[in-house]
Design an enzyme around this catalytic site. Structure first.
Site, mmCIF file in Angstrom:
data_model
loop_
_atom_site.group_PDB
_atom_site.id
_atom_site.type_symbol
_atom_site.label_atom_id
_atom_site.label_comp_id
_atom_site.label_asym_id
_atom_site.label_seq_id
_atom_site.Cartn_x
_atom_site.Cartn_y
_atom_site.Cartn_z
ATOM 1 N N ASP A 22 0.880 1.227 7.163
ATOM 2 C CA ASP A 22 1.120 2.486 6.449
ATOM 3 C C ASP A 22 1.627 3.588 7.371
ATOM 4 O O ASP A 22 1.101 4.694 7.372
ATOM 5 C CB ASP A 22 -0.178 2.944 5.752
ATOM 6 C CG ASP A 22 -0.819 1.852 4.907
ATOM 7 O OD1 ASP A 22 -2.052 1.787 4.832
ATOM 8 O OD2 ASP A 22 -0.051 1.036 4.346
ATOM 9 N N GLU A 178 3.275 3.417 -5.147
ATOM 10 C CA GLU A 178 2.370 4.131 -4.241
ATOM 11 C C GLU A 178 3.104 4.573 -2.987
ATOM 12 O O GLU A 178 4.326 4.423 -2.915
ATOM 13 C CB GLU A 178 1.193 3.218 -3.881
ATOM 14 C CG GLU A 178 1.640 1.895 -3.295
ATOM 15 C CD GLU A 178 0.520 0.859 -3.251
ATOM 16 O OE1 GLU A 178 0.773 -0.226 -2.712
ATOM 17 O OE2 GLU A 178 -0.595 1.137 -3.759
HETATM 18 C C1 6LW Z 1 -2.512 2.013 1.169
HETATM 19 C C2 6LW Z 1 -1.675 1.726 -0.012
HETATM 20 C C3 6LW Z 1 -1.806 0.285 -0.084
HETATM 21 O O1 6LW Z 1 -3.120 3.235 1.132
HETATM 22 O O2 6LW Z 1 -2.874 -0.181 0.550
HETATM 23 O O3 6LW Z 1 -1.376 -1.715 -0.923
HETATM 24 C C4 6LW Z 1 -3.550 0.926 1.053
HETATM 25 N N1 6LW Z 1 -1.073 -0.485 -0.705
HETATM 26 O O4 6LW Z 1 -0.386 2.166 0.080
HETATM 27 C C5 6LW Z 1 -4.163 0.553 2.320
HETATM 28 O O5 6LW Z 1 -3.199 0.117 3.212
#
Ligand code: 6LW
Length: 529
Positions: A22, A178
């Site tokens: 991330d 996301e």
């Molecule tokens: C992160 C999100 C995600 O905050 O996993 O799967 C979380 N996506 O973007 C943890 O890496």
């Protein structure tokens, strides 16, 4: 920036290997800064610095005080701190992230990204994960988060100045929109997201609009990056952030994994940070080649310092790359109790224990060797490679004996034990990546565990299949951490060293143009691949 170097200059990806997921990046003049998520590990949110986007040095952690980071007992592995956003605005650095195990979204600031960072401002009005920060010309601060929702906030108080509202839902049919990042680029606002989930279906999409609040029209070429359904060596690519270099060129940092072995393929190093070039066509970004070897940026790479191998624990502090589980109580570790040694006082009773006294570093190479000289005294402790409490292998020393333990889910076994002369002993964990073979059942690597005879010979007590210490088996968001622990009493470590090995098992000098970086003095290195 230096004069343009000769064509054909390459660098290698990942630019920050090992469990560094991330990634969020920002630039201040000629300096780049990058932050990653950190989950159940303390200190949290590692901060990196670079002058060329290729060589990165960890300069600190944003959350390094218990008042900033509470990971209460019961915080599961892969709980804790999720994706951060790092930005520079109005002469200071701003970092917002989510502690899913304690209070949700929090915001800290700093004038020096190496720290100290401020006490956290809670941003409770923002419910979702992956919070982003962007300021418009009127000084409004927009917080956009997973889903994809947005609300204007007061970043000094964390208060919402309005009601969260959906600004985009991503590509119809694609799950989990996301990791939003909002950018003002020339006269338009761009909204970059991840979608498809952080596994093999991961990808990056983008939309643009006239204002920070949209309306947003999706890029016709979405996803602008994905390796889903391909046999590309880098998989799960997604969760990206963009940065413009002083020469006007654009770059993307993005997470990816390196699965090895047969099918389904197992990644053991976690989600790593990669770099890819970006160009613009008709006002839309086009992601260039994201490959293990990338054409280096058109500026002179800053020669990274040679990755030191050994930490002698001669300093009063532990280097920023060392992490512990959930907290690091002062009474559990010291480099002063026995000068020149790292002393660990047991808390939990084994590596199965979420509270075990542990000091570890990220495994960053598919093949590597970790060694430590341990004096168990009258206690028990050792060297472990860990994915989580239910997935770890370790060699444990006690007075006159060493034992290899393996924990795989519900199964726990003392795999091998051997009498050794009482007193200090060198314990070793060596990881050998599996060659690329056609055997569908082949594992990703072999983890050999043992100790060294007085003449340095490596006596291997067990060679274990590495697939059981992979994310595909254990689940979750993290990667392997190799480190020292105390199970009972007080144990001392004179030194710890870590060396990358090439595919043949030889120490790899990596003396190619490949970038290297270190963490401060003798702590864990960042990316001596
Ligand atoms: C992160 C999100 C995600 O905050 O996993 O799967 C979380 N996506 O973007 C943890 O890496």
């Amino acid at each position: 920036m230096g004069a343009r170097p000769a064509v054909g200059h390459t660098a290698t990806n990942p630019v920050i290997p090992g469990f560094h997921p991330d990634p969020s990046v920002c630039r201040v003049e000629g300096d780049y800064y990058l932050a990653c998520s950190s989950f159940e590990y303390f200190p949290g949110v590692p901060i990196f610095h670079s002058r060329d986007l290729v060589n990165w040095t960890q300069i600190g952690n944003a959350l390094e005080r218990p008042s900033q980071l509470r990971l209460p007992p019961g915080t599961p592995s892969s709980g804790g701190v999720y994706a951060p956003t790092l930005r520079h605005h109005d002469g200071r650095f701003w970092l917002i992230t989510t502690n899913v195990s304690d209070g949700g979204n929090l915001l800290v600031t700093a004038t020096d990204p190496a720290g100290p960072w401020s006490e956290p401002v809670r941003v409770t009005a923002v419910a979702g994960i992956d919070p982003d920060l962007a300021w418009d010309d009127d000084g409004n601060c927009w917080c956009t988060h997973a889903g994809v929702e947005q609300v204007r906030i007061d970043p000094f108080t964390g208060q919402a100045l309005g009601h969260p509202h959906r600004v985009w839902s991503g590509t119809p049919g694609a799950k989990a929109p996301e990791a939003p990042h909002l950018y003002r680029i020339e006269d338009l606002w761009y909204l970059l997201i991840a979608e498809g989930g952080t596994e093999r279906g991961h990808g990056v999409s983008i939309a643009r609009g006239p204002a920070p609040t949209g309306p947003f029209e999706p890029c016709p070429a979405n996803p602008i990056l994905t390796h889903r359904g391909t046999d590309h060596p880098i998989q799960n690519t997604g969760h990206a952030d963009l940065v413009q270099a002083p020469d006007g060129s654009w770059w993307m940092v993005v997470l990816g994994v390196r699965p090895r072995g047969g099918t389904p393929g197992w990644h053991v190093l976690g989600r790593e940070t990669y770099l890819a070039p970006l160009t613009w066509v008709d006002g839309w970004p086009v992601v260039g080649q994201l490959s293990p070897v990338l054409a280096a940026p058109p500026w002179r790479l800053q020669p990274g310092p040679v990755a030191p191998v050994r930490d002698e624990f001669d300093l009063d502090v532990l280097q920023p790359g060392w992490v512990s589980l959930r907290h690091r109580p002062a009474q559990c570790w010291s480099t002063k109790q026995r000068i020149g040694w790292l002393t660990l006082n047991a808390h939990g009773t084994s590596m199965d224990d979420p509270d075990v006294t542990f000091v570890g570093r990220r495994q960053q190479h598919l093949s590597c060797r970790a060694r430590a000289l341990i004096d168990p005294g009258d206690g028990r402790g050792g060297l472990a490679v860990r994915l989580d409490e239910e997935h770890h292998y370790e060699i444990e020393a006690a007075p006159g004996v060493v034992t290899v333990f393996a924990r795989i889910g519900p199964l726990q076994a003392a795999v091998a034990t051997r009498s050794v002369p009482a007193g200090p002993v060198v314990v070793r964990i060596e990881v050998a990546a599996a060659p690329v073979v056609s055997d569908p059942r082949a594992g990703p690597d072999t983890v050999s565990i043992g100790f060294e005879e007085p003449d340095g010979t490596f006596t291997v007590l067990a060679s274990l299949d590495g697939r059981y210490l992979s994310t595909e088996v254990a689940g979750g968001f993290t990667g392997r951490i190799i480190g020292m622990y105390a199970a009972t009493g007080t144990v001392h470590f004179d030194w710890f060293d870590y060396e990358p090995l090439d595919e043949r098992g030889f120490v790899s000098t990596g003396l190619g143009v490949a970038a290297r970086a270190t963490v401060g003095h003798t702590g864990p290195a960042v990316n001596a691949r």
